[in-house]
Design an enzyme around this catalytic site. Structure first.
Site, PDB file in Angstrom:
ATOM      1  N   HIS B  36      10.098  -9.969   3.852  1.00  0.00           N
ATOM      2  CA  HIS B  36       9.380 -11.055   3.185  1.00  0.00           C
ATOM      3  C   HIS B  36      10.346 -12.058   2.535  1.00  0.00           C
ATOM      4  O   HIS B  36      10.164 -13.274   2.644  1.00  0.00           O
ATOM      5  CB  HIS B  36       8.388 -10.500   2.157  1.00  0.00           C
ATOM      6  CG  HIS B  36       7.130  -9.986   2.804  1.00  0.00           C
ATOM      7  ND1 HIS B  36       7.077  -8.761   3.441  1.00  0.00           N
ATOM      8  CD2 HIS B  36       5.909 -10.532   2.954  1.00  0.00           C
ATOM      9  CE1 HIS B  36       5.856  -8.588   3.931  1.00  0.00           C
ATOM     10  NE2 HIS B  36       5.130  -9.641   3.650  1.00  0.00           N
ATOM     11  N   LYS B 123      -0.593  -0.709   0.000  1.00  0.00           N
ATOM     12  CA  LYS B 123      -1.289   0.109  -0.993  1.00  0.00           C
ATOM     13  C   LYS B 123      -1.129  -0.506  -2.377  1.00  0.00           C
ATOM     14  O   LYS B 123      -0.184  -1.259  -2.619  1.00  0.00           O
ATOM     15  CB  LYS B 123      -0.775   1.542  -0.971  1.00  0.00           C
ATOM     16  CG  LYS B 123       0.606   1.729  -1.593  1.00  0.00           C
ATOM     17  CD  LYS B 123       0.923   3.197  -1.737  1.00  0.00           C
ATOM     18  CE  LYS B 123       2.359   3.444  -2.166  1.00  0.00           C
ATOM     19  NZ  LYS B 123       2.600   3.266  -3.613  1.00  0.00           N
TER      20      LYS B 123
END
Lengths: 290, 213
Positions: B36, B123
């Site tokens: 990212h 998550k």
């Protein structure tokens, strides 16, 4: 001195792939507390299926095989230098066999060593010489997700109205659980250390997680606080994975240290549900795994 | 349980609601912290010049990510050594659960928008910037069960490719084929987030508990 490399490799395999019975028992008991058809119950059911599958196939319970934390208690006459070398060889081999993920990343150069071996700090190995003739090696694997949400408070803490006493400890621990939400893979187990300096306090909050679940704290004051904290944390409604539900915390373990008059630290180590810890005992020519 | 095929259309994305369990089938790409940061710095904010194979990997990723899914996962992979005598790689996902997503909060919405990605799996949920992106792009956040790594790895039928292996095994971009990958929608394209709700409710309980004694 015998070469224990193969036996340590087996300890690593068991720790990564076979969840201890006391943890699994708690997880199984939690399923019944969650509403049928709820996301919380679904999460716990998936967790239990995963526990069985990992055990069957010798595959990691969680892909984050964490920081390998070894505690070695050795009788007089053993070489810690040789034991360290054996642990490191076994860990590299366990990584090759996919029991472990290569997890040691050089923080300055951002390079993964590829075999789980960093400097002397990785894996973490603690040695203690003990009386008698038994050697024990304990291993805990603590994942990064739950490690990241660990918290340390310096009391008094006016944000939560916590003073320098056990009532204050209760408040900051509850605050830590609420802040963690589902990020540390709830339901979690709390390791709490009161006192010490910043370093020793955090370390003790992890060491206390080697204790078995359900074992009662020898100090009645701490035993009462442990029970109260686990109960109150479960009223927060965070639930498995943070989906909402009854099961946020499976257990709480508290230990106390000496502190300086000026300092009152409370450290909380959050352990994810994948509470991986195992022990091996070497007695004469016999190796026993717990 | 509802089955969703990848690539996913905007219509399907908009029909998904918070709390809905679904299974995903198709091709997805893993990407976490290093990926990212690298994507945003090199191709979106362009604060860093492309180096080595950066541009080739970027071109290869574009069609994989358009309409696709990115998975916050650092897997355990077997077959990391070439098979003699052909030297071919036989990668297999051994353990592949989700990692905590909130660390990608500064980057996620920008990455989703840039590549037109329709779903992110992880998550723990994500924050307001990502939730806003869910509505704008649109995309949804799929929650996988943290720690259920052996179980989830069974849904990975094939490892098709890997990019940026020099980031390390956990941080590389693994292109995988999945079948019936189990997730729950916890942030949807209509501004709803299960995580925001649970956080608010648990904070209310916490304040009551703190007021005692």
């Amino acid at each position: 001195m015998p070469d224990l490399t193969d036996e340590i490799l087996e300890l690593i395999r068991r720790t990564s792939s076979d969840l201890p019975a006391d943890v699994e028992k708690r997880l199984r008991a939690s399923v019944e507390k969650e509403a049928p058809g709820s996301a919380a119950r679904g999460a716990l059911e998936t967790i239990l299926k995963n526990v069985e599958l990992s055990r069957q196939n010798s595959t990691p319970i969680c892909q984050d095989t964490g920081t390998p934390i070894f505690y070695v208690k050795y009788p007089e006459g053993w070489s810690t230098r040789k034991l360290r070398a054996q642990i490191r060889t076994a860990l590299a081999e366990a990584t090759k066999r996919s029991y472990m993920r290569p997890n040691a990343v050089d923080a300055i150069y951002d390079k993964n060593s590829g075999n789980n071996l960093g400097g002397d700090d990785f894996p973490y190995i603690h040695f203690d010489e003990v009386e008698g003739d038994e050697l024990t090696i304990e291993l805990m694997l603590k994942g990064g997700g739950c490690e990241n949400i660990g918290a340390q408070y310096s009391l008094p803490d006016s944000r939560v109205g916590a003073g320098r006493d056990l009532a204050g400890v209760r408040k900051v621990v509850l605050d830590a659980v609420q802040k963690a939400q589902g990020q540390g893979c709830a339901p979690g187990i709390l390791g709490v250390a009161i006192g010490g300096d910043r370093g020793s306090s955090y370390l003790a909050s992890k060491e206390v997680l080697f204790e078995k679940m359900g074992s009662l704290n020898a100090d009645p004051k701490l035993a009462a606080l442990e029970t109260q904290l686990a109960e109150e944390a479960n009223t927060l409604g965070i639930g498995p994975m943070g989906f909402g539900g009854q099961t946020t915390v499976l257990d709480t373990k508290i230990t106390g240290l000496s502190r300086l008059p000026a300092s009152y630290f409370v450290s909380v180590s959050y352990m994810c549900w994948a509470y991986r810890r195992r022990k091996m005992v070497v007695r004469e020519n016999e190796v026993i795994y717990d | 349980m509802r089955e969703v095929a990848i690539p996913i259309s905007d219509d399907v994305i908009k029909s998904l609601k918070v709390g809905e369990p679904v299974t995903l089938t198709g091709v997805m790409v893993t990407g976490r912290d290093t990926v990212h940061k690298w994507l945003v710095e090199t191709f979106i904010k362009k604060t860093r010049a492309p180096q080595g194979d950066d541009l080739q990997v970027y071109e290869a990723l574009k069609p994989l990510l358009a309409g696709g899914v990115i998975y916050h996962c650092g897997p355990v992979v077997s077959g990391m050594e070439a098979k003699p005598p052909t030297g071919t790689m036989e990668y297999k996902f051994v353990a592949a659960g989700p990692t905590t997503s909130i660390r990608e909060e500064p980057y996620q919405a920008d990455v989703m928008k840039h590549f037109n990605i329709k779903g992110v799996i992880g998550k723990g949920g994500m924050g307001p910037k990502t939730l806003k992106g869910c509505q704008e792009v649109p995309f949804v956040y799929f929650h996988a069960i943290g720690g259920a790594a052996s179980y989830i790895a069974q849904s990975v039928t094939k490892v098709l490719d890997v990019y940026k292996l020099d980031f390390g095994v956990p941080e590389a971009l693994w292109v995988i084929e999945v079948k019936d990958f189990p997730v729950v929608v916890t942030m949807d394209a209509h501004g709803q987030s299960l995580h925001a709700v649970v956080e608010e409710q648990s904070n209310k309980v916490l304040q009551e508990l703190l007021a005692k004694a």
